[in-house]
Design a protein around this motif. Structure first.
Motif, PDB file in Angstrom:
ATOM      1  N   ARG A   1      -5.360   4.806   8.077  1.00  0.00           N
ATOM      2  CA  ARG A   1      -4.560   4.873   6.849  1.00  0.00           C
ATOM      3  C   ARG A   1      -3.073   4.947   7.159  1.00  0.00           C
ATOM      4  O   ARG A   1      -2.250   4.364   6.449  1.00  0.00           O
ATOM      5  CB  ARG A   1      -5.001   6.066   6.022  1.00  0.00           C
TER       6      ARG A   1
ATOM      7  N   GLU B   1       2.305  -1.846   5.296  1.00  0.00           N
ATOM      8  CA  GLU B   1       2.875  -2.083   3.957  1.00  0.00           C
ATOM      9  C   GLU B   1       4.387  -1.878   3.968  1.00  0.00           C
ATOM     10  O   GLU B   1       5.126  -2.619   3.293  1.00  0.00           O
ATOM     11  CB  GLU B   1       2.202  -1.157   2.945  1.00  0.00           C
TER      12      GLU B   1
ATOM     13  N   ARG C   1      -2.096   1.508   8.001  1.00  0.00           N
ATOM     14  CA  ARG C   1      -1.999   0.675   6.794  1.00  0.00           C
ATOM     15  C   ARG C   1      -0.668   0.918   6.078  1.00  0.00           C
ATOM     16  O   ARG C   1      -0.017  -0.038   5.622  1.00  0.00           O
ATOM     17  CB  ARG C   1      -3.157   0.987   5.856  1.00  0.00           C
TER      18      ARG C   1
ATOM     19  N   PRO D   1       1.662  -4.917  -0.583  1.00  0.00           N
ATOM     20  CA  PRO D   1       0.391  -4.194  -0.412  1.00  0.00           C
ATOM     21  C   PRO D   1      -0.486  -4.862   0.647  1.00  0.00           C
ATOM     22  O   PRO D   1      -0.489  -6.088   0.793  1.00  0.00           O
ATOM     23  CB  PRO D   1      -0.261  -4.280  -1.796  1.00  0.00           C
ATOM     24  N   VAL D   2      -1.228  -4.055   1.386  1.00  0.00           N
ATOM     25  CA  VAL D   2      -2.160  -4.548   2.399  1.00  0.00           C
ATOM     26  C   VAL D   2      -3.539  -4.009   2.039  1.00  0.00           C
ATOM     27  O   VAL D   2      -3.715  -2.802   1.837  1.00  0.00           O
ATOM     28  CB  VAL D   2      -1.773  -4.074   3.812  1.00  0.00           C
ATOM     29  N   SER D   3      -4.522  -4.879   1.937  1.00  0.00           N
ATOM     30  CA  SER D   3      -5.864  -4.449   1.555  1.00  0.00           C
ATOM     31  C   SER D   3      -6.506  -3.599   2.656  1.00  0.00           C
ATOM     32  O   SER D   3      -6.116  -3.670   3.824  1.00  0.00           O
ATOM     33  CB  SER D   3      -6.758  -5.660   1.266  1.00  0.00           C
ATOM     34  N   GLU D   4      -7.502  -2.793   2.265  1.00  0.00           N
ATOM     35  CA  GLU D   4      -8.220  -1.978   3.242  1.00  0.00           C
ATOM     36  C   GLU D   4      -8.870  -2.843   4.313  1.00  0.00           C
ATOM     37  O   GLU D   4      -8.856  -2.500   5.490  1.00  0.00           O
ATOM     38  CB  GLU D   4      -9.304  -1.154   2.533  1.00  0.00           C
ATOM     39  N   ALA D   5      -9.449  -3.959   3.885  1.00  0.00           N
ATOM     40  CA  ALA D   5     -10.163  -4.826   4.824  1.00  0.00           C
ATOM     41  C   ALA D   5      -9.216  -5.403   5.873  1.00  0.00           C
ATOM     42  O   ALA D   5      -9.524  -5.427   7.068  1.00  0.00           O
ATOM     43  CB  ALA D   5     -10.867  -5.953   4.071  1.00  0.00           C
ATOM     44  N   VAL D   6      -8.050  -5.859   5.427  1.00  0.00           N
ATOM     45  CA  VAL D   6      -7.069  -6.426   6.361  1.00  0.00           C
ATOM     46  C   VAL D   6      -6.545  -5.345   7.302  1.00  0.00           C
ATOM     47  O   VAL D   6      -6.441  -5.545   8.515  1.00  0.00           O
ATOM     48  CB  VAL D   6      -5.906  -7.076   5.588  1.00  0.00           C
TER      49      VAL D   6
END
Length: 409
Positions: free
Chosen positions: A311, A318, A314, A324-329
């Motif tokens: 996290r 960003e 992530r 925004p950056v997706s969880e998957a990416v």
């Protein structure tokens, strides 16, 4: 002779060539493995390796072997923390006892080994609390252990903490639900056994100075009652408190390592009464989330620690991209750019010291330590180099299948 394997397959078939007709004590040493981390057992126990796996073989009376074989199978199906059973050999010649076969629990250690390690960091309180969590889990599942002790438990490191697994279930009983008397009788037996085991550690000068074995053993019921109350009690609160009070209770249960099943709210003139069905399966909230995002299968505390780092990564992405950056990416990039490079950097001769996820957790701890010293963030790459050069080589080699097989006589 007859063999029963669960499930039938190549693992069981690979063991068929062993000399099951002979007493375990008479088996050729070339067939066996020496396991220095093993605990004390009142039965004859030997270890073998087949097809890259390590198995524990225990000679035991046939009725007890069948009983334990059935119970361990149930425990595994329900996700209870116990060793995994493979099979039993019964009807052996000359009235010999049966042999129960279980899969060795990787990266696990006995309590004696934990305290004999030169770099032992586990406290007696930590060990006791871990055993209490295991006992509460079993009692919630209606399991009366009857022989709860440190000797009948294996411990695994989980992000600096410990996770406990039942090893011996020959005296265990399964009930729809345990009464308070059954639970506390089991607890009394545990207190007696743990006290004796800690006194034995003290006699061997393995117990830290200032620790009173009897005081620690007598604290078991207090620790147990506190945890049991937390995971089973009903709460009463006002209707307007409903949302955050329920969320707070579920979070506390998750932090203690318990999953939550059904949540029941009953409203009356007194207010809202909350009853939570606490699941006894191995905790899985963080493990499932990490697996969903990265495909990594680790223990719960390790997953929590790795998710925190993911996290943070992530948020960095960003901030860097301004979008925004997706969880998957984020999960895919973190795995490829942060986690895997650390694991790939572990020298081959040190690869069996700790589980990969435990190594990464310790690298993060080392990063924090180095950053505190430097007054700035040193980064994961520098922390990993320092850890692999200065810390990991001093860590005792834990029992893993590859390391044991490599060191077999």
């Amino acid at each position: 002779m007859r063999y029963l394997f669960r499930p039938p397959g190549t693992e069981g078939a690979a063991l068929l060539a062993l000399p099951w007709h002979q007493p375990l004590e008479e088996w050729d040493p070339s067939l066996l493995l020496e396991v220095p981390q093993r605990g004390i057992s009142r039965h004859v126990v030997r270890f073998v390796a087949e097809q890259g796996r390590v198995f524990a073989l225990k000679e035991i009376a046939e009725p007890l072997a069948r009983h334990e074989y059935a119970l361990l199978g149930e425990f595994e199906a329900e996700g209870l923390p116990a060793v995994s059973v493979l099979g039993i050999c019964v009807d052996r010649p000359d009235g010999q006892d049966a042999i129960l076969v279980t899969r060795y629990l990787e990266y696990s250690m006995s309590y004696r080994y934990l305290f004999s390690r030169p770099s032992a960091r586990q406290s007696v309180d930590q060990l006791t609390d871990t055993l209490v969590v295991l006992l509460v889990r079993l009692h919630l599942a209606g399991v009366f252990w009857g022989d709860c002790s440190l000797s009948n438990t294996l411990f695994r490191l989980d992000a600096g903490a410990l996770a406990a697994h039942l090893v011996d279930a020959e005296t265990a009983e399964r009930h729809p639900q345990l009464s308070r008397g059954q639970r506390h009788y089991d607890l009394d037996l545990a207190r007696e056994r743990v006290g004796a085991e800690l006194l034995d550690l003290q006699a061997g000068e393995l117990l830290p100075q200032g620790v009173d074995p009897i005081e620690v053993a007598d604290s078991l019921p207090v620790r147990y009652d506190r945890l049991w109350e937390e995971v089973t009690h009903e709460e009463l609160f006002r209707a307007e408190e409903q949302r955050y009070r329920v969320a707070d209770r579920l979070r506390r249960l998750n932090d203690l390592g318990f999953d939550v099943g059904e949540v029941e709210l009953v409203t009356s003139d007194e207010g809202a009464r909350l009853r939570v069905e606490t699941r006894v399966s191995a905790p899985g909230q963080h493990r499932r989330e990490l697996f969903r995002l990265t495909g990594l299968e680790v223990q719960e505390n390790q997953a929590r620690r790795l998710l925190n780092d993911l996290r943070t990564f992530r948020a960095y992405l960003e901030q860097k991209t301004g979008a925004p950056v997706s969880e998957a990416v984020a999960g895919a990039q973190w795995l490829a750019e942060v986690y895997q490079p650390v694991i790939d950097a572990i020298p081959p001769d040190l690869a069996g010291r700790l589980a990969p996820a435990e190594v990464f957790h310790e690298v993060l701890e080392h990063r924090w330590f180095l950053s505190e010293q430097a007054g700035r963030d040193v980064g994961t790459t520098a922390a990993a180099k320092s850890y692999l050069r200065n810390v990991l080589p001093a860590t005792p080699e834990e029992l893993t299948t590859p390391s044991v097989i490599a060191n077999r006589p």
